[in-house]
Design an enzyme around this catalytic site. Sequence first.
Site, short mmCIF file in Angstrom:
data_model
loop_
_atom_site.label_atom_id
_atom_site.label_comp_id
_atom_site.label_asym_id
_atom_site.label_seq_id
_atom_site.Cartn_x
_atom_site.Cartn_y
_atom_site.Cartn_z
N ARG A 75 75.05 -21.72 40.99
CA ARG A 75 76.53 -21.78 41.50
C ARG A 75 76.70 -20.53 41.08
NH1 ARG A 75 81.84 -24.17 37.91
NH2 ARG A 75 82.65 -25.45 40.11
N GLN B 190 74.25 -27.62 32.92
CA GLN B 190 74.33 -26.61 33.16
C GLN B 190 73.72 -25.35 32.44
OE1 GLN B 190 78.17 -23.99 33.20
NE2 GLN B 190 78.21 -24.16 35.98
N TYR C 43 79.78 -14.48 34.36
CA TYR C 43 78.38 -13.67 32.74
C TYR C 43 77.65 -13.14 33.78
CZ TYR C 43 82.43 -17.26 32.26
OH TYR C 43 83.75 -18.10 31.68
#
Length: 372
Positions: A233, A99, A186
């Site tokens: 995601r 990730q 983020y």
Amino acid sequence: MPSLFSPLTLGDLSLRNRIVLPPLTRCRSEQPGNIPGEMMVEYYRQRASAGLMITEGTQIEPRGQGYAWTPGIHSEAQIAGWKKVTEAVHQQGATIFCQLWHVGRVSHNALQPGNEAPVAPSAIAADNVRVFIETGPGTGMLTAPSEPRELTTCEVKEIVALYRRAAENAKAAGFDGVELHAANGYLINQFISAQTNFRTDEYGGSAEKRLRFLREVVQAVSAVFGSHRVGVRFAPLFSSTDEERVYLGLVERDPHATYIHAAQLLNTLEVGYLSIAEADWDNSPAMPESFRIALRDTFRSPIIYSGRYTAEKAQQMLEKGWGDLFGFGRSFIANPDLPARIRSGYALNAVDHASLYGGGEKGYTDYPFYPS
């Protein structure tokens, strides 16, 4: 009717079951250097019976760090450390993605090179969130993020290139693919949200422009792995109040419209999968069925759901056709042999919340397997 133990084809990869080890920040990298060490090798090796493994968030550059002791994928030592992880899980027949993570504004000067300000689409501080900084060897504290500075257009393009470099590093480390962390407030999420992106250049304004950064990053990493080995995601949060929507930085006025639009883009780019992280705290808002149905109608490749899932709930979602793979976060932390326990109906170990972040083997690699 498929079950959690039915195999699944993910692009050109064959997954042996539908049970996913989702990305789980554990803050156990070796210092200095945020390097995956032998303890992390053992942690992932223990959980290699998952159909798909996705690493904890892994920063693509030094500015991408928002929490102490999280690993990176931007130095030679980090690449070498991750290579030991991928070799260990591949020996168990597992598939593992890295990730790729950049926290953007969700950071603190103490975590930034030269104690500089964190970078973001716009110079707006993150509220209702805390970051974790080191205050001494093995000790730290939670604190509010620092005021960020706005990236120039040229710097945005440089970060796109850094994502590509991180994907190249992940490939060199032996990963089977990469997942882009575009959730939880983020950096990529900050570009997507109209509440955190007030840019007037090609990366801000309309929904299409706010999705441009995501599109360019997907294209950059797809050039390394191929689009079918790239996942993305999201964490859409459906809530009745702005305060709750801000809790994890998920500050969308209309999450349904925003993320269906994003899913349409990802479908066009032919990414390998879309991962949806549901709200998982006590009394968290439920995800509407209308969104699940619209997402299934929009996105043709596999969809992963995670967030307090039980085997029973996952099976129901599978039978309805709304999801294809399911992440079990806290359950996988406390039960390294989770697929075997689910298959046999064995009791699950309880998670030790005190040892989730930082520390040593306790609460990390010492959870027991079910007695044979």
